[in-house]
Scaffold this active site. Structure first.
Site, PDB file in Angstrom:
ATOM      1  N   HIS A  90      39.739  49.979  43.424  1.00 49.64           N
ATOM      2  CA  HIS A  90      38.720  49.136  42.818  1.00 49.64           C
ATOM      3  C   HIS A  90      38.828  49.154  41.304  1.00 49.64           C
ATOM      4  O   HIS A  90      38.696  48.124  40.640  1.00 49.64           O
ATOM      5  CB  HIS A  90      37.323  49.628  43.227  1.00 49.64           C
ATOM      6  CG  HIS A  90      36.731  48.850  44.368  1.00 49.64           C
ATOM      7  ND1 HIS A  90      35.752  49.351  45.187  1.00 49.64           N
ATOM      8  CD2 HIS A  90      36.970  47.603  44.827  1.00 49.64           C
ATOM      9  CE1 HIS A  90      35.423  48.439  46.085  1.00 49.64           C
ATOM     10  NE2 HIS A  90      36.153  47.378  45.896  1.00 49.64           N
ATOM     11  N   CYS A 119      51.258  36.382  46.423  1.00 51.84           N
ATOM     12  CA  CYS A 119      49.835  36.200  46.116  1.00 51.84           C
ATOM     13  C   CYS A 119      49.055  37.511  46.158  1.00 51.84           C
ATOM     14  O   CYS A 119      47.828  37.518  46.124  1.00 51.84           O
ATOM     15  CB  CYS A 119      49.194  35.173  47.038  1.00 51.84           C
ATOM     16  SG  CYS A 119      49.152  35.658  48.773  1.00 51.84           S
TER      17      CYS A 119
END
Length: 552
Positions: A184, A482
């Protein structure tokens, strides 16, 4: 001078004094309840409400991906089952702080044992408990320290609430002991353009006031630098800022080989910022935002409106939309199975959609209708595809419902091993490096204990990318990237050398990747790719590419 090493996020350089983040609050004692239970329950209720409100405000201020994370934390603070447990303990004579700690810890242990997305939420739950206990004590919650002057923030790790609202006028750079390239902290730092190095195992050796240089490109923290080293760091920083302010150009290598740079987006409202930062289109549009907050799948008209808003922001440009990727870290009550022991290996992505084909049909219909009324070049891809049969199923259905260009995501190693057949059946392939790394290395991408394995630089992952790139070149079909890997400027060059034809990333990374591509020709990119693939580990691949780049 001594250097500490970790995984750099981006290409930034910063220099300044260290300011360490305070350690978490200590575990509350087990002293008995003082006063009556009703008052204690009321104080807990007020603390929970205050924390939820604060997290909500932080989310509104942060926006983007951070807002979703913080709003999820706010919901945790108001979880009625946790509150019931707290009340029960208070009725039994436990003091409020201890009751909060124990109740949240019980839920943390359950989530941690589940692994995956839920395991990652365990850490967020711990942050919420810390904030509630601080509120009960009447002290500031552990978090980013305040300072009148700019500083380098050093921490064990950061909670999403802290990373999302870092004051970039004060925090020059971020150094964390824990975390990996897809943590994160790394993801949010990359999205906000924060110079950062994560996974610095020796970060605890840094002390408040100590001057350091943080070189994200090198993944190095230089301690007690000389004046000459500081001057060189400032020069690098100025050059990077100048490059970011230069007129926007299309992505290309030094020899003119075009490498379109696209944006990863999670909502139509993010499109304007991506265009401003130079995105040449969209390489990954995540459609989950339409489904996650709903007890049922939205109808065709609702979906069409959102897709149309996105496509209208990119007239004449390529926009790649991913079909709903539910399951694993994104469970949906109306689509995915509950109680799976390992949901990352369960019915997710296209597997879940095939189990509920009406949801897939509605989504493809909405996309086709939005495409018919706009001028963007719409491409649609299926997530979590494992083989040729699944590829043929999705492409056939998409074409039947009006989608002109249909492809698949390469996230499962089996797709790379069957690359020629899969690419023959699809119009294009887009490589999701986050999941491809997870499944290649058998390392849960959301589990901190195996974060060191979750590194897209690993030669095993790069060899799979090379297989897909070669198959795409033979078939004259596009092979895009991606995943988070495309946001790493030097790795982006390696990926192009392996055959990637487009790169899609968080918009904040576009400038650094664009600048790095201009430093290498296609032949040089291929040579760097060969050096990386020949290495025995992710760390060795980084080092090999750094040496080869310096020598070229």
């Amino acid at each position: 001078m001594p250097e500490l090493h970790g995984v750099g996020v981006g290409r930034g350089t910063a220099t300044g004094p260290v300011l360490r983040m305070a350690e978490p609050l200590g575990e509350p004692d087990s002293s008995p309840l003082q006063g009556d239970a009703a008052s204690a329950k009321a104080s807990v209720g007020e603390a929970l409400a205050a924390v939820a409100a604060d997290l909500g405000k932080r989310g509104q201020a942060a926006g983007g991906d951070a807002q979703a994370v913080l709003e999820a934390q706010a919901l945790m603070a108001q979880d009625p089952s946790i509150l019931d447990d707290v009340h029960r303990q208070i009725d039994e004579g436990t003091n409020p702080e201890r009751a909060v700690f124990t109740a949240f810890k019980s839920f943390q242990d359950v989530l941690a044992g589940m692994g995956g997305y839920m395991g990652e939420r365990a850490a967020d739950l711990g942050d919420v408990a810390q904030r509630i206990i601080a509120q009960l004590r009447g002290v500031h919650a552990p978090g980013v320290p305040e300072s009148d002057t700019p500083f380098i923030l050093v921490a064990r790790d950061l909670a999403p609430a802290d990373t999302a609202l870092l004051d970039l006028d004060k925090v020059l750079a971020l150094v964390t002991r824990d975390g990996g390239p897809t943590s994160h902290t790394a993801i949010l730092a990359r999205a906000k353009g924060i110079t950062a190095i994560v996974g610095v195992s020796s970060a605890d050796e840094l002390s408040d006031g100590q001057v350091v240089i943080v070189d994200a490109a090198a993944g190095a923290v230089v301690t007690d630098p000389t004046d000459e080293q500081v001057a060189e760091a400032e020069k690098k920083r100025a050059e990077r800022l100048a490059a970011a302010d230069a007129p926007l150009t299309a992505g290309a290598l030094a020899d003119g080989t075009a490498v379109p740079l696209l944006a990863n987006l999670g909502s139509p409202k993010d499109a304007a910022n991506a265009v401003e930062l130079g995105a040449e289109g969209v390489g990954l549009f995540r459609t989950e935002f339409l489904f996650l907050d709903s007890p049922y799948a939205p109808d065709v008209a609702t979906q069409k409106a959102s897709y149309k808003a996105l496509l209208e922001a990119f007239p004449g440009k390529k926009v790649v939309v991913r079909a709903l990727d539910a399951g694993a870290d994104k469970p949906l009550p109306f689509l995915t199975d509950s109680g799976e022991e390992n949901p990352a290996l369960g019915r997710r992505g296209l597997r879940a959609l095939r189990h509920h084909p009406e949801i897939l049909r509605d989504q493809l219909t909405a996309l086709a209708e939005a495409d018919a009324e706009t001028e963007a070049d719409l491409w649609v891809m299926a997530p979590m595809v494992a083989d040729v049969e699944e590829t043929e199923y999705f492409v056939s259905l998409a074409k039947e419902l009006g989608i002109k260009t249909a492809g698949v995501m390469a996230e499962v190693p089996s797709v790379a091993l069957l690359a020629e057949q899969v690419i023959a059946a699809a119009d294009f392939v887009s490589i999701g490096t986050n999941d491809l790394t997870q499944y290649t290395m058998a390392a849960d991408r959301m589990l901190g204990t195996v974060a060191s394995y979750q590194d897209p630089w690993h030669p095993a992952v790069l060899r799979l990318v090379a297989q897909l790139g070669a198959a795409g070149a033979t078939a004259h079909k596009g092979v895009g990237i991606c995943g988070e890997a495309a946001s790493d400027p030097m790795l982006a060059v390696v990926l192009v050398g392996l055959g990637a034809t487009t790169l899609s990333m968080t918009p904040a990374a576009l400038a650094d990747v664009r600048a790095e591509l201009k430093n290498h020709t296609l032949d040089q990119a291929k040579a760097l790719a060969a050096a990386a693939v020949a290495a025995p580990s992710a760390a060795a691949a980084r080092e090999a590419v750094a040496r080869a780049s310096a020598a070229s």
